[in-house]
Design a protein around this motif. Structure first.
Motif, PDB file in Angstrom:
ATOM      1  N   ALA A 269      19.046  10.182  -7.337  1.00 42.85           N
ATOM      2  CA  ALA A 269      17.871   9.316  -6.839  1.00 42.85           C
ATOM      3  C   ALA A 269      16.863   8.552  -8.101  1.00 42.85           C
ATOM      4  O   ALA A 269      16.431   7.426  -7.974  1.00 42.85           O
ATOM      5  CB  ALA A 269      16.938  10.381  -5.803  1.00 42.85           C
ATOM      6  N   TYR A 270      16.975   9.446  -9.106  1.00 42.79           N
ATOM      7  CA  TYR A 270      16.237   8.956 -10.536  1.00 42.79           C
ATOM      8  C   TYR A 270      16.728   7.782 -10.876  1.00 42.79           C
ATOM      9  O   TYR A 270      16.404   6.725 -11.155  1.00 42.79           O
ATOM     10  CB  TYR A 270      16.164  10.127 -11.218  1.00 42.79           C
ATOM     11  CG  TYR A 270      15.372   9.504 -12.419  1.00 42.79           C
ATOM     12  CD1 TYR A 270      13.886   9.972 -12.716  1.00 42.79           C
ATOM     13  CD2 TYR A 270      15.725   9.137 -13.633  1.00 42.79           C
ATOM     14  CE1 TYR A 270      13.274   9.582 -13.698  1.00 42.79           C
ATOM     15  CE2 TYR A 270      14.984   8.727 -14.697  1.00 42.79           C
ATOM     16  CZ  TYR A 270      13.856   9.119 -14.732  1.00 42.79           C
ATOM     17  OH  TYR A 270      12.884   8.385 -15.851  1.00 42.79           O
TER      18      TYR A 270
ATOM     19  N   LEU B 124      10.498   6.059  -8.357  1.00 40.55           N
ATOM     20  CA  LEU B 124      10.756   6.506  -9.582  1.00 40.55           C
ATOM     21  C   LEU B 124       9.763   7.752  -9.805  1.00 40.55           C
ATOM     22  O   LEU B 124      10.156   8.759 -10.161  1.00 40.55           O
ATOM     23  CB  LEU B 124      10.748   5.719 -10.652  1.00 40.55           C
ATOM     24  CG  LEU B 124      10.786   6.385 -12.209  1.00 40.55           C
ATOM     25  CD1 LEU B 124      12.453   6.492 -12.275  1.00 40.55           C
ATOM     26  CD2 LEU B 124      10.528   5.059 -12.970  1.00 40.55           C
ATOM     27  N   ASN B 125       8.614   7.589  -8.972  1.00 41.09           N
ATOM     28  CA  ASN B 125       7.491   8.720  -9.138  1.00 41.09           C
ATOM     29  C   ASN B 125       8.058   9.872  -8.380  1.00 41.09           C
ATOM     30  O   ASN B 125       7.823  11.089  -8.962  1.00 41.09           O
ATOM     31  CB  ASN B 125       6.237   8.089  -8.831  1.00 41.09           C
ATOM     32  CG  ASN B 125       5.514   7.166  -9.907  1.00 41.09           C
ATOM     33  OD1 ASN B 125       5.975   6.978 -10.894  1.00 41.09           O
ATOM     34  ND2 ASN B 125       5.084   6.494  -9.424  1.00 41.09           N
TER      35      ASN B 125
ATOM     36  N   ASN C 240      11.175  17.506 -11.605  1.00 41.79           N
ATOM     37  CA  ASN C 240      10.176  18.493 -12.364  1.00 41.79           C
ATOM     38  C   ASN C 240      10.054  19.926 -11.431  1.00 41.79           C
ATOM     39  O   ASN C 240      10.131  20.852 -12.166  1.00 41.79           O
ATOM     40  CB  ASN C 240       8.783  17.806 -12.557  1.00 41.79           C
ATOM     41  CG  ASN C 240       8.815  17.126 -13.552  1.00 41.79           C
ATOM     42  OD1 ASN C 240       9.671  17.140 -14.666  1.00 41.79           O
ATOM     43  ND2 ASN C 240       7.973  15.993 -13.567  1.00 41.79           N
ATOM     44  N   GLU C 241      10.139  19.681 -10.128  1.00 40.01           N
ATOM     45  CA  GLU C 241      10.152  20.741  -9.331  1.00 40.01           C
ATOM     46  C   GLU C 241      11.199  21.710  -9.463  1.00 40.01           C
ATOM     47  O   GLU C 241      11.204  22.877  -9.353  1.00 40.01           O
ATOM     48  CB  GLU C 241       9.906  20.390  -7.948  1.00 40.01           C
ATOM     49  CG  GLU C 241       9.699  21.569  -6.911  1.00 40.01           C
ATOM     50  CD  GLU C 241       9.407  21.050  -5.230  1.00 40.01           C
ATOM     51  OE1 GLU C 241       9.661  21.871  -4.449  1.00 40.01           O
ATOM     52  OE2 GLU C 241       9.048  19.771  -5.273  1.00 40.01           O
ATOM     53  N   LEU C 242      12.437  20.873  -9.509  1.00 39.51           N
ATOM     54  CA  LEU C 242      13.797  21.602  -9.601  1.00 39.51           C
ATOM     55  C   LEU C 242      13.898  22.142 -11.024  1.00 39.51           C
ATOM     56  O   LEU C 242      15.117  22.750 -11.303  1.00 39.51           O
ATOM     57  CB  LEU C 242      14.754  20.713  -9.005  1.00 39.51           C
ATOM     58  CG  LEU C 242      14.831  20.215  -7.714  1.00 39.51           C
ATOM     59  CD1 LEU C 242      15.924  19.133  -7.427  1.00 39.51           C
ATOM     60  CD2 LEU C 242      15.247  21.720  -6.876  1.00 39.51           C
ATOM     61  N   GLN C 243      13.180  21.767 -11.902  1.00 42.63           N
ATOM     62  CA  GLN C 243      13.105  22.208 -13.375  1.00 42.63           C
ATOM     63  C   GLN C 243      14.620  21.739 -14.129  1.00 42.63           C
ATOM     64  O   GLN C 243      15.393  21.927 -14.800  1.00 42.63           O
ATOM     65  CB  GLN C 243      13.288  23.757 -13.614  1.00 42.63           C
ATOM     66  CG  GLN C 243      11.776  24.374 -13.145  1.00 42.63           C
ATOM     67  CD  GLN C 243      11.918  25.921 -13.268  1.00 42.63           C
ATOM     68  OE1 GLN C 243      12.962  26.573 -13.635  1.00 42.63           O
ATOM     69  NE2 GLN C 243      10.947  26.502 -13.030  1.00 42.63           N
ATOM     70  N   VAL C 244      14.764  20.378 -13.685  1.00 35.42           N
ATOM     71  CA  VAL C 244      16.017  19.317 -14.195  1.00 35.42           C
ATOM     72  C   VAL C 244      15.064  18.646 -15.392  1.00 35.42           C
ATOM     73  O   VAL C 244      14.261  17.735 -14.954  1.00 35.42           O
ATOM     74  CB  VAL C 244      16.529  18.811 -13.405  1.00 35.42           C
ATOM     75  CG1 VAL C 244      17.629  17.725 -13.690  1.00 35.42           C
ATOM     76  CG2 VAL C 244      16.998  19.706 -12.235  1.00 35.42           C
TER      77      VAL C 244
ATOM     78  N   HIS D 150       0.852  -1.128  -0.046  1.00 34.95           N
ATOM     79  CA  HIS D 150      -0.145   0.004  -0.109  1.00 34.95           C
ATOM     80  C   HIS D 150       0.726   1.340  -0.003  1.00 34.95           C
ATOM     81  O   HIS D 150       0.278   2.280  -0.594  1.00 34.95           O
ATOM     82  CB  HIS D 150      -0.987  -0.199   1.072  1.00 34.95           C
ATOM     83  CG  HIS D 150      -2.075  -0.961   0.826  1.00 34.95           C
ATOM     84  ND1 HIS D 150      -3.128  -0.759   0.089  1.00 34.95           N
ATOM     85  CD2 HIS D 150      -2.199  -2.097   1.577  1.00 34.95           C
ATOM     86  CE1 HIS D 150      -4.147  -1.740   0.323  1.00 34.95           C
ATOM     87  NE2 HIS D 150      -3.484  -2.622   0.870  1.00 34.95           N
ATOM     88  N   TYR D 151       2.159   1.074   0.484  1.00 33.96           N
ATOM     89  CA  TYR D 151       2.926   2.492   0.434  1.00 33.96           C
ATOM     90  C   TYR D 151       3.278   2.601  -0.798  1.00 33.96           C
ATOM     91  O   TYR D 151       3.486   3.841  -1.411  1.00 33.96           O
ATOM     92  CB  TYR D 151       4.106   2.049   1.288  1.00 33.96           C
ATOM     93  CG  TYR D 151       5.303   2.966   1.309  1.00 33.96           C
ATOM     94  CD1 TYR D 151       4.848   4.580   1.687  1.00 33.96           C
ATOM     95  CD2 TYR D 151       6.402   3.156   0.555  1.00 33.96           C
ATOM     96  CE1 TYR D 151       5.953   5.429   1.722  1.00 33.96           C
ATOM     97  CE2 TYR D 151       7.458   3.932   0.631  1.00 33.96           C
ATOM     98  CZ  TYR D 151       7.242   5.233   1.151  1.00 33.96           C
ATOM     99  OH  TYR D 151       8.110   6.422   1.146  1.00 33.96           O
ATOM    100  N   ASN D 152       3.717   1.550  -1.602  1.00 34.26           N
ATOM    101  CA  ASN D 152       4.038   1.791  -3.273  1.00 34.26           C
ATOM    102  C   ASN D 152       2.874   1.981  -3.811  1.00 34.26           C
ATOM    103  O   ASN D 152       3.038   2.774  -4.911  1.00 34.26           O
ATOM    104  CB  ASN D 152       4.513   0.226  -3.628  1.00 34.26           C
ATOM    105  CG  ASN D 152       6.152  -0.048  -3.148  1.00 34.26           C
ATOM    106  OD1 ASN D 152       7.035   1.045  -2.866  1.00 34.26           O
ATOM    107  ND2 ASN D 152       6.290  -1.045  -2.710  1.00 34.26           N
ATOM    108  N   LYS D 153       1.775   1.776  -3.590  1.00 33.21           N
ATOM    109  CA  LYS D 153       0.512   2.013  -4.228  1.00 33.21           C
ATOM    110  C   LYS D 153      -0.192   3.394  -4.022  1.00 33.21           C
ATOM    111  O   LYS D 153      -1.100   4.001  -4.517  1.00 33.21           O
ATOM    112  CB  LYS D 153      -0.536   0.856  -4.163  1.00 33.21           C
ATOM    113  CG  LYS D 153      -1.861   0.736  -4.899  1.00 33.21           C
ATOM    114  CD  LYS D 153      -2.527  -0.517  -5.003  1.00 33.21           C
ATOM    115  CE  LYS D 153      -3.854  -0.315  -5.800  1.00 33.21           C
ATOM    116  NZ  LYS D 153      -4.838   0.416  -5.652  1.00 33.21           N
ATOM    117  N   MET D 154       0.603   4.015  -2.869  1.00 34.46           N
ATOM    118  CA  MET D 154      -0.005   5.359  -2.399  1.00 34.46           C
ATOM    119  C   MET D 154      -1.219   5.184  -1.889  1.00 34.46           C
ATOM    120  O   MET D 154      -2.002   6.146  -1.942  1.00 34.46           O
ATOM    121  CB  MET D 154       0.227   6.191  -3.516  1.00 34.46           C
ATOM    122  CG  MET D 154       1.471   6.726  -3.980  1.00 34.46           C
ATOM    123  SD  MET D 154       1.774   7.765  -5.194  1.00 34.46           S
ATOM    124  CE  MET D 154       1.346   9.110  -4.216  1.00 34.46           C
TER     125      MET D 154
END
Length: 1012
Positions: free
Chosen positions: A940-941, A957-958, A965-969, A816-820
Motif C-alpha cells: 500500500a505504501y 501515503l499518510n 508505524n502501528e505494525l512497527q514496520v 476535502h477527503y484528501n485534505k481530511m
C-alpha cells in the motif's frame, strides 16, 4: 342417495358460456336452457349478480378458471376490448381473452361460429376496421387445430337460430360424457396456472415463463430417476447441472420432471420456481427479484430497482431456512460466451471461441462478478435444491482441475435411447421399419431430440409418401441426399436443420429468416408487421387475406417444429438452435432484405426518449436496429443510429459497458485500438473514444490507453480541438488510474495549452476541473483552490459530454477527503446533485468515499450500507471493484458477517489491484495474521508513493505510513521523482508542434493587426 351406498354423488360441472351479448341474447338463452337439460351448470354473467372483485378482465377470466369446460359463440361482432397494457397489450376482446384462457388451462372447448348466411341486424355487424380484422383472425384461429395436431376443441358453423339449436344437443351430449370420464380418471398433481403478469403465493408452482416444447416428451427414464434421487433429502448434493449442446432436451427433461415428478419425490417443498434465461437473456438480477417476490409474497415492485448483490443475502437466507426447489433453465446466457447482442443466434461451435474483449475473461465466466458469487453460493444452499440446465458449465462451479466443486453434481446429457428416439419420431405421425428408424437416428443424429422433431416434419411433408420413413430415407431427393456420415454431431444437426428449412414454402422461409435476426420473442402484432405475404397491392385490396395467409404460414412452421408459441406470454419464438442455424444460412442479399424489414419495423415503434432509459429493455428497439444494420454491413447507418442519444444512454444512464463492447465489436475487426471500418472519421473517433471509456471502467487500462491514443490521432487530423482536448484528458485520467501521476500532469498541461491557444472554452473548463482534483490528490491544496476559483468563474453550462450535474460537487468531495476535512453535509450535497443529474459514476464514488470515511470512524454498520451500494452499482455495470470489495470484507469481519475471513482475504489478494492493499492489510491485521498485514501495508505504501515525491497519492501515503508505524514496520526508503526517466509518447511532439504552429499563426495575426 341412501345411506351406505357405495356410489359417489354425480358431480355437477360448471360450463363457461362466452360470447358477445346484445346480438346473441336468443342464442345464449337457448344454450343455457340446453345446458341445464344435460345437467350442466351454465356459468354466465346473467346468473352472476354478485361478480367477483376486480375489473372486467379479472371477473371474466375467473369465470373460465371456475369452469370445467368452455363454450364460445362467435358472431359477426368483436365486442368489448378492455384497455390494459399489462394484461391485454394486444387489445383483444373479452371473448377472445376468455377463449385463450380456456386454451391455456386445457379446458374442453366447444365453439359455435356464425356463418356468413346468418340473418343479422345492421347494428350487429362489426364496423370498426381494426376490430373487424381482429374478429376475422379470431374466427379463423378458432377453427384451427392446436399446433401439436390434437383436436381438443370442436366447432360448428350455424346460419340460423334454428340451426344453432339443432347443433347444441349432440355437442353437449359428448361434452357430458367427456367430463364424466375425467371425473373417474386418476388425477395427477397439476401445475397451477396463474394469470399472466402475476406471481402466485408459495408453495404453488411458479414458472417464468412456461416452457414450450417442440415435441412430445418421451423416454429419459434413467435421467428422471437421477433427478428424483438427487431431490431426496438424503442426497447431500445441492446443485445438479445438466450440460448438453442446444436442442438435446435439457429444458424439456427438467420441465417434465419438475411438473410431473418433483412433488411425488417429496411433499415438503416450500415452493417450486422455474426461471428461463432464454426469454430475458443474461439477467440474474431479474431471477433474484422474481424469486424473492415469490418466496416472500411481497410485490415485485419492492425488488424492481435492486441489483443482485443487494438481494443475494436475503435469497440465500430463505434458501437455507426451508427446502425450496429452483430450476434455472438456459444458464449459459449469463456466461461470457453467450452474453452478446447476438446470443440468441449463437451456435454451439462458436461458444468456446468468443471474440469479445471484455476484460479478457474466460468464456465460462459469468459476465458479472455478482452472478459468479451467487452461483457459487447456490451450490451450498442446503436444504434447498437447485437444478440447472446449460450448454456450458460455469467456471465458478468447477475447481482448477475441472471437477465439480463440493455441493455440485455435473451430468453431461446425451441423446435419447434408440427405442425412445423411435417413439419420438413416430409421435410426429411417421411410420416405417423400427430397426431401420433406430439405426438411422443413432447413426445420423445421435438421437438428438430437436433434430428428430425436425426430421419428423421433413418426413411428414415428403410429398411422394407423406409420413413414410422407408420411402423417404431411400429417395435421392429425400433422406438419401443428406450425406451425414463424416460429420460430427453439431454439423449433422445443422445439416438436418438446413434441409428442413430448405423444404419450407417461400413464405415460411422468409418469416423464419426475419425472426432469426431478432434476439427476442415477438407478439402477434409484430408478426403481422413482418408478414412475408405482404405487398402493397394485396394489402390495399384485401387485408383480411394477408392475415389468413400469415396464420397459415405460422401454423405450418409450428407443425414442422421450427416455431414455438408461448400461450401464457402470447409470444412466438424460435428455439436457440433453430435461430442460430437460420441466421447462419442467410446469404448477403437475404440478410439485407430481411434486415431492412427489421430496421423499418423497429424504427417505427413508438418509444420513450433514450435519456429516460433505466434498463436495456428501454432501448431494445434501438439496439435491434443497430444490430440489424451491422449484420447488413451498413456501418455508417449503424453509427448514425448509435452515436449520440443511444450511446449516451448506454454509458451515462446504464453504464452498460460490456454490452456496448459486444454491440460494436463488428466495427473493429483489427482490434479496439484501430478506427472502425466504413464510417466517417469524426464518428470513428467518437466510437473509439466510447470503446476506450468502456475498457477503462472494466479495468483494461492498457487497451483503453491505446484506444484513446487512436482517437486523439484522428481528431488531431480533423483539427477538432475540443475533441482533441477531451482525448488528452481521457489519456491523462487513464495514466493516473495506472499510477503514472507525473505523466498524467504533463498530458493535462498539454491539453490546457492546446485548449487555451485555440480558445476552446469547454476544453479549458474540463481540463482545469480535472487539474483541481489532481492537485488535491498530490496534496497541493493551495494550487487546487486557485484552479477551482477559475473554474467557478466559467459557469457550468457546457452540455453533458463536458459537464454533468454533480461533477463540481464530486471534485469538492475528493478535495476535502484528501485534505481530511470531509463532512457528512458535503457528502449529502454531492449525493443529491448526482441523483438529480443522473450522474451514476459520481454516485458510485460518493458512496465509496462515505464508506471509507466511516471506516476511519469505526462506524461499521453505516460503512457496510454504503459499500454495498458501491458494489451494486459497479457489479451492475460489469466493473470489478476490488478495493471496495476489500473494504466491505473488512467491515463484514468487524460485524461478524464474514463466514470465512481467510478464504475471502486470499481470494481478494489474488487480484492485481494496487489500491486494495491498504484494506487487505487492515483485514489481515484484524484476522491476526501480522505477516500478511505487513506485506500488504508495504504494498500500500509503494502504491501511494507512485512516481515519488512530490508526485504521490498524499492521503493514501499518510494512511499507509500510519499503518506501518502501528505494525512497527520501518518506512521504506524510496527514491523521489526522477524527470530523467520520463519518455514522451510519440504523439506528444505532434501536439506540441500543433500548439507552436497555432501560436505562430496567432502572433502573425496580431502583428498584422498592429501594422494595420
Amino acid at each position: 342417495m341412501s345411506k351406505g351406498s357405495s356410489h359417489s354423488p354425480k358431480m355437477v360441472h360448471q360450463v363457461m358460456v362466452s360470447s358477445t351479448f346484445t346480438d346473441l341474447q336468443q342464442h345464449r338463452a337457448a344454450l343455457i336452457d340446453a345446458l341445464h337439460k344435460h345437467e350442466l351448470h351454465a356459468n354466465v354473467m346473467e346468473n352472476d349478480s354478485a361478480k367477483p372483485s376486480g375489473d372486467v378482465i379479472d371477473s371474466s377470466l375467473q369465470m373460465v378458471r371456475d369452469s370445467a369446460a368452455y363454450i364460445g359463440v362467435i358472431s359477426l361482432k368483436y365486442g368489448q376490448t378492455p384497455a390494459d397494457d399489462q394484461r391485454n397489450p394486444n387489445r383483444l376482446s373479452i371473448t377472445e381473452l376468455e377463449f385463450d384462457e380456456a386454451q391455456q388451462l386445457g379446458r374442453p372447448i366447444l365453439l359455435f361460429v356464425m356463418g356468413d348466411d346468418h340473418m343479422v341486424k345492421k347494428a350487429d355487424i362489426e364496423k370498426d376496421p381494426a376490430k373487424e380484422a381482429k374478429l376475422d383472425a379470431f374466427r379463423e384461429r378458432a377453427k384451427l387445430k392446436e399446433p401439436d395436431g390434437k383436436v381438443n376443441r370442436v366447432y360448428a358453423v350455424f346460419n340460423s337460430l334454428e340451426e344453432f339449436k339443432e347443433r347444441i344437443s349432440p355437442s353437449l351430449h359428448e361434452l357430458s360424457k367427456l367430463l364424466a370420464a375425467k371425473d373417474e380418471a386418476p388425477t395427477e398433481t397439476p401445475v397451477q396456472k396463474v394469470e399472466l403478469g402475476t406471481i402466485p403465493q408459495a408453495p404453488a408452482f411458479f414458472a417464468e415463463p412456461d416452457y414450450i416444447g417442440s415435441h412430445e416428451f418421451v423416454g429419459r427414464k434413467a435421467e428422471l430417476d437421477i433427478l428424483s434421487d438427487w431431490a431426496a433429502p438424503a442426497d447431500p448434493t445441492n446443485l445438479l447441472l445438466f450440460e448438453a449442446i442446444g436442442g438435446n432436451g435439457k429444458s424439456m427433461l427438467t420441465w417434465e420432471w419438475t411438473t410431473k415428478h418433483a412433488t411425488k419425490v417429496r411433499d415438503d417443498w416450500a415452493g417450486i420456481f422455474w426461471y428461463s434465461f432464454y426469454e430475458r437473456g443474461a439477467i440474474m438480477a431479474d431471477f433474484c427479484r422474481r424469486a424473492l417476490a415469490y418466496m416472500t409474497g411481497q410485490p415485485l415492485e419492492n425488488f424492481k430497482k435492486l441489483k443482485t448483490v443487494q438481494m443475494k443475502e436475503q435469497l440465500l437466507a430463505l434458501l437455507h431456512k426451508q427446502p425450496w426447489l429452483f430450476i434455472l433453465d438456459g444458464l449459459e446466457r449469463v456466461l461470457v460466451a453467450y452474453h452478446r447482442i447476438d446470443a440468441a443466434q449463437l451456435r454451439d461451435e462458436e461458444a468456446n471461441n468468443p471474440t469479445d474483449k471484455i476484460a479478457k475473461r474466460d468464456p465460462r465466466d459469468a459476465i458479472r462478478d455478482a452472478d459468479n458469487d451467487l452461483l457459487r453460493a447456490l451450490a451450498a444452499a442446503s436444504p434447498s435444491k437447485i437444478l440447472v440446465s446449460s450448454r456450458l458449465v460455469p467456471r465458478v462451479l468447477l475447481n482448477p482441475s475441472g471437477q465439480a466443486i463440493p455441493g455440485v453434481r455435473h451430468f453431461p446429457l446425451t441423446g435419447l435411447r434408440p427405442a425412445d428416439a423411435e417413439l419420438l419420431l413416430r409421435s410426429c405421425n411417421v411410420d416405417g421399419d423400427g430397426d431401420a428408424i433406430q439405426k438411422y437416428l443413432s447413426a445420423n443424429c445421435d438421437n438428438h431430440p430437436l433434430v428428430i422433431g425436425i426430421l419428423g416434419g421433413l418426413i411428414q411433408n415428403y410429398l411422394p409418401a407423406r409420413g413414410s420413413f422407408d420411402h423417404w430415407v431411400n429417395d435421392p431427393s429425400g433422406g438419401a441426399k443428406l450425406n451425414l456420415a463424416d460429420l460430427d454431431l453439431v454439423q449433422r444437426r445443422n445439416d438436418i436443420l438446413k434441409a428442413a428449412m430448405d423444404d419450407l414454402p417461400a413464405a415460411g422461409q422468409q418469416l423464419l429468416s426475419t425472426l432469426s435476426l431478432l434476439s427476442e420473442s415477438v407478439d402477434y402484432e409484430t408478426l403481422c408487421a413482418l408478414n412475408p405475404h405482404f405487398n402493397a397491392k394485396v394489402a390495399e385490396q384485401d387485408e383480411k387475406k394477408l392475415q389468413i395467409l400469415l396464420n397459415q404460414t405460422v401454423q405450418d412452421l409450428e407443425k414442422r417444429g421450427v416455431l414455438q408459441y408461448d400461450r401464457q406470454a402470447r409470444k412466438y419464438d424460435l428455439h436457440p438452435v433453430v435461430r442460430g442455424v437460420a441466421v447462419g444460412l442467410l446469404e448477403k442479399e437475404e440478410q439485407d432484405f430481411y434486415g431492412q424489414r427489421v430496421v423499418d419495423y423497429f424504427s417505427s415503434v413508438k418509444r420513450s426518449p433514450y435519456v429516460e432509459a433505466e434498463t436495456l429493455e428501454d432501448i431494445q428497439s434501438g439496439l435491434n436496429v443497430v444490430y440489424a444494420l451491422l449484420r447488413m454491413e451498413r456501418y455508417q447507418e449503424a453509427a448514425d443510429v448509435y452515436v449520440g442519444e443511444l450511446a449516451l444512454a448506454m454509458h451515462g444512464n446504464l453504464e452498460a459497458y460490456p454490452e456496448s463492447l459486444i454491440l460494436l465489436r463488428q466495427l473493429f475487426p483489427k482490434g479496439w485500438n484501430t478506427l472502425p471500418v466504413g464510417i466517417t472519421p469524426f464518428e470513428g473517433a467518437y466510437l473509439v473514444n466510447h470503446v476506450a471509456v468502456a475498457l477503462q471502467d472494466l479495468g483494461d487500462g492498457e487497451e483503453a490507453l491505446a484506444a484513446y491514443q487512436t482517437a486523439l490521432e484522428q481528431v488531431l487530423k480533423l483539427e477538432d480541438w475540443e475533441s482533441s482536448t477531451i482525448a488528452l484528458n481521457n489519456i491523462s485520467n487513464t495514466l493516473e488510474d495506472n499510477n503514472y501521476i507525473f505523466t498524467s500532469f504533463r498530458i493535462r498541461r498539454l491539453s490546457l495549452s492546446l485548449a487555451e491557444i485555440t480558445n476552446t472554452k469547454p476544453g479549458i473548463f474540463k481540463t482545469k476541473l480535472i487539474l483541481y482534483r489532481a492537485n488535491g490528490l498530490v496534496g497541493r491544496f493551495t494550487d487546487a483552490l486557485a484552479i477551482r476559483n477559475d473554474v467557478l468563474k466559467m459557469g457550468t453550462d457546457w452540455g453533458n459530454h463536458i459537464y454533468q450535474l454533480g461533477d463540481i460537487e464530486y471534485y469538492d468531495t475528493a478535495f476535502h477527503y484528501n485534505k481530511m476535512s470531509l463532512t457528512e453535509e458535503r457528502l449529502l450535497n454531492t449525493e443529491k446533485a448526482a441523483k438529480l443529474g443522473k450522474n451514476r459514476s459520481v454516485l458510485r464514488y460518493v458512496h465509496y468515499i462515505r464508506g471509507a470515511w466511516l471506516i476511519n470512524r469505526y462506524e461499521w454498520y453505516l460503512a457496510e450500507k454504503n459499500l454495498l451500494e458501491v458494489l451494486r452499482l459497479t457489479r451492475g455495470s460489469g466493473i470489478k471493484d476490488v478495493t471496495s470489495e476489500a473494504a466491505l470484507a473488512l467491515v463484514k469481519f468487524h460485524l461478524g458477517k464474514l463466514s470465512d475471513p481467510i478464504q475471502e482475504a486470499e481470494y481478494l489478494g489474488a487480484f492485481r489491484n494496487e489500491s486494495a492493499h491498504y484494506y487487505l492489510a487492515l483485514l489481515w491485521q484484524a484476522i491476526g495474521d501480522l505477516a500478511q498485514a505487513k506485506h500488504h501495508a508495504l504494498a500500500a505504501y509503494r502504491y501511494a508513493w507512485a512516481d515519488g515525491e512530490p508526485y504521490v497519492r498524499r492521503y493514501e501515503l499518510n494512511q499507509a505510513t500510519a499503518l506501518l508505524n502501528e505494525l512497527q514496520v520501518p518506512i521504506p526508503d524510496l527514491p523521489p521523482y526522477d524527470p530523467a526517466k520520463e519518455e514522451p509518447f510519440p504523439w506528444e511532439a505532434e501536439v506540441e508542434a500543433v500548439i507552436e504552429k497555432l501560436k505562430a499563426e496567432k502572433a502573425a495575426e496580431e502583428t498584422g493587426k498592429k501594422e494595420e
